[in-house]
Design a protein around this motif. Sequence first.
Motif, PDB file in Angstrom:
ATOM      1  N   ILE A 368       0.827  -1.209   0.000  1.00 33.88           N
ATOM      2  CA  ILE A 368       0.000   0.000   0.000  1.00 33.88           C
ATOM      3  C   ILE A 368       0.863   1.263   0.000  1.00 33.88           C
ATOM      4  O   ILE A 368       0.347   2.378  -0.128  1.00 33.88           O
ATOM      5  CB  ILE A 368      -0.979  -0.032   1.190  1.00 33.88           C
ATOM      6  CG1 ILE A 368      -2.200   0.859   0.882  1.00 33.88           C
ATOM      7  CG2 ILE A 368      -0.275   0.340   2.479  1.00 33.88           C
ATOM      8  CD1 ILE A 368      -3.368   0.628   1.812  1.00 33.88           C
ATOM      9  N   TRP A 369       2.198   1.106   0.127  1.00 32.49           N
ATOM     10  CA  TRP A 369       3.112   2.239  -0.067  1.00 32.49           C
ATOM     11  C   TRP A 369       2.866   2.880  -1.431  1.00 32.49           C
ATOM     12  O   TRP A 369       2.838   4.103  -1.553  1.00 32.49           O
ATOM     13  CB  TRP A 369       4.567   1.750   0.042  1.00 32.49           C
ATOM     14  CG  TRP A 369       5.601   2.667  -0.571  1.00 32.49           C
ATOM     15  CD1 TRP A 369       5.837   2.901  -1.894  1.00 32.49           C
ATOM     16  CD2 TRP A 369       6.535   3.494   0.139  1.00 32.49           C
ATOM     17  NE1 TRP A 369       6.850   3.806  -2.070  1.00 32.49           N
ATOM     18  CE2 TRP A 369       7.301   4.184  -0.840  1.00 32.49           C
ATOM     19  CE3 TRP A 369       6.817   3.707   1.488  1.00 32.49           C
ATOM     20  CZ2 TRP A 369       8.315   5.061  -0.504  1.00 32.49           C
ATOM     21  CZ3 TRP A 369       7.837   4.592   1.826  1.00 32.49           C
ATOM     22  CH2 TRP A 369       8.569   5.255   0.853  1.00 32.49           C
ATOM     23  N   VAL A 370       2.708   2.046  -2.473  1.00 34.14           N
ATOM     24  CA  VAL A 370       2.517   2.556  -3.829  1.00 34.14           C
ATOM     25  C   VAL A 370       1.235   3.388  -3.904  1.00 34.14           C
ATOM     26  O   VAL A 370       1.198   4.451  -4.528  1.00 34.14           O
ATOM     27  CB  VAL A 370       2.483   1.399  -4.837  1.00 34.14           C
ATOM     28  CG1 VAL A 370       2.288   1.924  -6.261  1.00 34.14           C
ATOM     29  CG2 VAL A 370       3.767   0.569  -4.743  1.00 34.14           C
ATOM     30  N   SER A 427      -0.044   7.196   6.587  1.00 36.77           N
ATOM     31  CA  SER A 427      -0.289   5.850   7.124  1.00 36.77           C
ATOM     32  C   SER A 427      -0.121   4.786   6.044  1.00 36.77           C
ATOM     33  O   SER A 427       0.324   3.660   6.339  1.00 36.77           O
ATOM     34  CB  SER A 427      -1.694   5.776   7.729  1.00 36.77           C
ATOM     35  OG  SER A 427      -2.683   6.086   6.766  1.00 36.77           O
ATOM     36  N   MET A 428      -0.459   5.111   4.800  1.00 33.73           N
ATOM     37  CA  MET A 428      -0.253   4.155   3.714  1.00 33.73           C
ATOM     38  C   MET A 428       1.230   3.862   3.512  1.00 33.73           C
ATOM     39  O   MET A 428       1.638   2.710   3.303  1.00 33.73           O
ATOM     40  CB  MET A 428      -0.857   4.691   2.416  1.00 33.73           C
ATOM     41  CG  MET A 428      -2.369   4.614   2.326  1.00 33.73           C
ATOM     42  SD  MET A 428      -2.994   5.295   0.778  1.00 33.73           S
ATOM     43  CE  MET A 428      -4.709   4.738   0.839  1.00 33.73           C
ATOM     44  N   HIS A 429       2.055   4.894   3.563  1.00 38.00           N
ATOM     45  CA  HIS A 429       3.497   4.693   3.394  1.00 38.00           C
ATOM     46  C   HIS A 429       4.060   3.798   4.505  1.00 38.00           C
ATOM     47  O   HIS A 429       4.836   2.868   4.240  1.00 38.00           O
ATOM     48  CB  HIS A 429       4.225   6.038   3.377  1.00 38.00           C
ATOM     49  CG  HIS A 429       4.199   6.731   2.051  1.00 38.00           C
ATOM     50  ND1 HIS A 429       3.160   7.533   1.649  1.00 38.00           N
ATOM     51  CD2 HIS A 429       5.099   6.740   1.026  1.00 38.00           C
ATOM     52  CE1 HIS A 429       3.407   8.015   0.447  1.00 38.00           C
ATOM     53  NE2 HIS A 429       4.571   7.545   0.037  1.00 38.00           N
ATOM     54  N   ILE A 430       3.671   4.084   5.750  1.00 34.64           N
ATOM     55  CA  ILE A 430       4.201   3.300   6.873  1.00 34.64           C
ATOM     56  C   ILE A 430       3.701   1.857   6.810  1.00 34.64           C
ATOM     57  O   ILE A 430       4.480   0.904   6.973  1.00 34.64           O
ATOM     58  CB  ILE A 430       3.803   3.956   8.210  1.00 34.64           C
ATOM     59  CG1 ILE A 430       4.422   5.351   8.311  1.00 34.64           C
ATOM     60  CG2 ILE A 430       4.268   3.080   9.382  1.00 34.64           C
ATOM     61  CD1 ILE A 430       3.938   6.158   9.501  1.00 34.64           C
ATOM     62  N   ALA A 431       2.398   1.688   6.566  1.00 34.40           N
ATOM     63  CA  ALA A 431       1.848   0.330   6.474  1.00 34.40           C
ATOM     64  C   ALA A 431       2.489  -0.442   5.327  1.00 34.40           C
ATOM     65  O   ALA A 431       2.719  -1.655   5.432  1.00 34.40           O
ATOM     66  CB  ALA A 431       0.334   0.395   6.288  1.00 34.40           C
ATOM     67  N   GLY A 432       2.796   0.254   4.248  1.00 35.58           N
ATOM     68  CA  GLY A 432       3.459  -0.407   3.121  1.00 35.58           C
ATOM     69  C   GLY A 432       4.835  -0.921   3.496  1.00 35.58           C
ATOM     70  O   GLY A 432       5.235  -2.023   3.096  1.00 35.58           O
ATOM     71  N   GLY A 456      -3.720  -0.402  13.079  1.00 37.45           N
ATOM     72  CA  GLY A 456      -3.715   0.989  13.518  1.00 37.45           C
ATOM     73  C   GLY A 456      -3.602   1.951  12.349  1.00 37.45           C
ATOM     74  O   GLY A 456      -4.247   3.010  12.326  1.00 37.45           O
ATOM     75  N   TYR A 457      -2.795   1.566  11.382  1.00 34.29           N
ATOM     76  CA  TYR A 457      -2.627   2.421  10.202  1.00 34.29           C
ATOM     77  C   TYR A 457      -3.868   2.385   9.310  1.00 34.29           C
ATOM     78  O   TYR A 457      -4.162   3.355   8.611  1.00 34.29           O
ATOM     79  CB  TYR A 457      -1.377   1.991   9.429  1.00 34.29           C
ATOM     80  CG  TYR A 457      -0.116   2.103  10.255  1.00 34.29           C
ATOM     81  CD1 TYR A 457       0.404   3.354  10.568  1.00 34.29           C
ATOM     82  CD2 TYR A 457       0.528   0.969  10.748  1.00 34.29           C
ATOM     83  CE1 TYR A 457       1.543   3.470  11.348  1.00 34.29           C
ATOM     84  CE2 TYR A 457       1.669   1.082  11.524  1.00 34.29           C
ATOM     85  CZ  TYR A 457       2.180   2.331  11.822  1.00 34.29           C
ATOM     86  OH  TYR A 457       3.292   2.452  12.599  1.00 34.29           O
ATOM     87  N   GLN A 458      -4.602   1.262   9.352  1.00 40.26           N
ATOM     88  CA  GLN A 458      -5.855   1.205   8.601  1.00 40.26           C
ATOM     89  C   GLN A 458      -6.876   2.174   9.192  1.00 40.26           C
ATOM     90  O   GLN A 458      -7.627   2.833   8.456  1.00 40.26           O
ATOM     91  CB  GLN A 458      -6.427  -0.219   8.607  1.00 40.26           C
ATOM     92  CG  GLN A 458      -5.453  -1.310   8.176  1.00 40.26           C
ATOM     93  CD  GLN A 458      -5.133  -1.288   6.683  1.00 40.26           C
ATOM     94  OE1 GLN A 458      -5.151  -0.258   6.051  1.00 40.26           O
ATOM     95  NE2 GLN A 458      -4.824  -2.447   6.134  1.00 40.26           N
ATOM     96  N   PHE A 459      -6.891   2.285  10.520  1.00 35.13           N
ATOM     97  CA  PHE A 459      -7.790   3.247  11.145  1.00 35.13           C
ATOM     98  C   PHE A 459      -7.356   4.673  10.825  1.00 35.13           C
ATOM     99  O   PHE A 459      -8.201   5.561  10.638  1.00 35.13           O
ATOM    100  CB  PHE A 459      -7.840   3.027  12.663  1.00 35.13           C
ATOM    101  CG  PHE A 459      -8.826   1.970  13.073  1.00 35.13           C
ATOM    102  CD1 PHE A 459     -10.180   2.256  13.146  1.00 35.13           C
ATOM    103  CD2 PHE A 459      -8.407   0.684  13.383  1.00 35.13           C
ATOM    104  CE1 PHE A 459     -11.100   1.282  13.523  1.00 35.13           C
ATOM    105  CE2 PHE A 459      -9.322  -0.297  13.753  1.00 35.13           C
ATOM    106  CZ  PHE A 459     -10.671   0.000  13.819  1.00 35.13           C
TER     107      PHE A 459
END
Length: 552
Positions: A368-370, A427-432, A456-459
Motif C-alpha cells: 500500500i506504499w505505492v 499511514s499508507m506509506h508506513i503500512a506499506g 492501527g494504520y488502517q484506522f
Amino acid sequence: MMTVEMKLSRKEAKLSMAHMWVAFISLLIGGLMGLLQTLVRTGKVTLPFGIDYYQVLTVHGVILALVLTTFFIIGFQTTLMSKTVGMTDRQRKLGWLAFWVMTIGTIITAIMILLGEASVLYTFYAPLAAHPLFYIGLTLVIVGTWIVCFVNFHQLYKWKKQHPGEKSPLLAFMVVINMLIWFVATLGVAATVLLQFIPWSMGIVDDIDILLSRTLFWYFGHPLVYFWLLPAYMAWYAIIPKILGGKLFSDGLARLSFILFLLFSIPVGFHHQLLEPGIDPLWKYIQVVLTFAVVIPSLLTAFSMFAVFESTGRAKGFNSLFGWFKALPWKDVRFLAPMVGMIAFIPGGAGGLINASNQLNQVVHNTIWVTGHFHITVATTVMLTFFGISYWLIPVLTGRKLDAKTNRLGIIQTIVWTVGMIFMSGSMHIAGLLGAPRRSSFSEYGGTEQATEWIGYQFAQAIGGTILFIGILLMIYTFLYMTFFAPKGEEEFPIAEEEEEASPTPAIFENWKLWIGVMAVLILFAYTIPLIDIIENAPPGSSPFKWPIGRG
C-alpha cells in the motif's frame, strides 16, 4: 514579453464548463468510493446491498484517476488554447463532439462497473475479465481525447501560419506538448484494448497474452502520470507568477523542461514491471535510467519557481535571506493551494525515485506504499493545484468574481485536504513498509498475525479518508457557489509576462519535427526489441495476442 489579447467567448467558456461539471461530479462519486474503501479496511464496516469491495475500488480508480483528471485537464487546456491562440467555430464544434464521445464512453464504462460486470480496477490486468462494453467505453473515452488532440494541434498550427517567425504563446506550446504525450502514450492502451481485450472479452479468441497486455498498458500508464502533472506545471510556470505580482522567470527554461518531459516520459514503462518475468533485465535497466532522467525537468521547475518567489519578494522590498518568503500571498487561495501541492511534491518525488529503483522497489512492490505515493502526488500535488486553478477559472467561465467568501472557503478546504492527506498518505506509506498489501480488503488478511501491525494504520487511513471526504464536500459546495451564487463580474485570467531581461528563447525549441523525431527514436529503442522478445517467446502455439491462461 508574453502578451495575451484573445478574449474568451461565452461559447468557448460553455464548452470548458461542461468538462468541469463532469470533473466535479466525478470527484464526488470517486471520493465517496474512496471513503468506503478506507472504512472497509478497518474490518469494522461491511458494504451494504451485496456491493463488492473490488467494485468500489474500481469505481474509485477509474472515476478519479481517469475521468476526473482527463475532463478537468481538457477543460482547463481548452481555455488556455482559446485565450492564447484562439478557437474557430469548427474547432469548437469538434470540441463538443469530443466531449460527448468521452461522456458516452464514461457512462458506458461506469454502468458496467456499477452492475458488477467490470470489477477489474483501473489497470484492468488480465486475466481479470470485464464485460466487452467496459472496454468499448474506455475506447470511446480515448477516441474522444484524440479528437481534442488534433483540435489543439490545429489551433497552434493555424496560429503559427498567421504569425510566421513569431514565438508561439508559452501556454499553447505546453498544451500541445502534453497532448502529444497523451496521444502517443494512448496508442499503447488502445492497441491492447482493441486487439486483445475486446476480442477476448467477446469470446472471439479464447486466450490473451498477459505479458504483452501489461507491457502495452504500462507504455501508457506511466506517461499518464505526466499527463496529470503537466497542467499543474503550466499553472506553476505561467499563472502563479501573475498571481504573485511577478513575472515568468524564463520562457526558454519552461519550454526546455516540457521538451524533456516529452522525450523521457514515455519510454519508461518497464519500471512498473521490474518484478515481472519475461522482460530482459537489460531493458529494465535501460528504462530505469530513462525514468531517472525525468528528475531533470522537475528540478528545473523547482529552480524556476523559487527564483520567481525570491525575485518577486525582493522586488517588494523583502531583501533578507528568507524575507521574500513573507511576501508570498499566503492568504490568496489561488496561490496557497498550488503552493501546498508544490511542497507535497518534494516527498512525492522522493517516493517516485524509490518506486523506480530496482533495489528499493523490491521492498515496496505491491504494497500500500505505492497507493500512498499516488495519493501524495496525484491526489495532493495535482489535485490541490487543480483546486487552486478552479478558484479563478470557474468565475472566469461563469462570469462571476472570486469574492472573499470563495477565498475563505478555499483556504479552509486546502487545510482540510492537507490534514486528511497527511493521515491518509502517511499511514499508507508506513503500512506499506510493514508489508500491508495494496488493493486488498480487510477480509482477505484480517485474520493473519501480521495484520495486527497494520490495523492501527488502517484506522488512520479511515480518519484521513473521512477528513478528505469532508474536503470534497467543501470543494463541491464552493464549486456550486462559484457557478451560481458568487457576485457577477469579470474575473482576471492570470497569465504572466516574461521578465524583460530574460534571455531569448532558442528557436530550436519550436522545431517540432526534431523533438517528435527524437521521441520516436527513444520509444523505438526502448520497446522494439523487448516487444519482439515477448512475442517470440510466448508459450508454444499461442499467437501474439494469446496466452493460454484463460478467462478465469
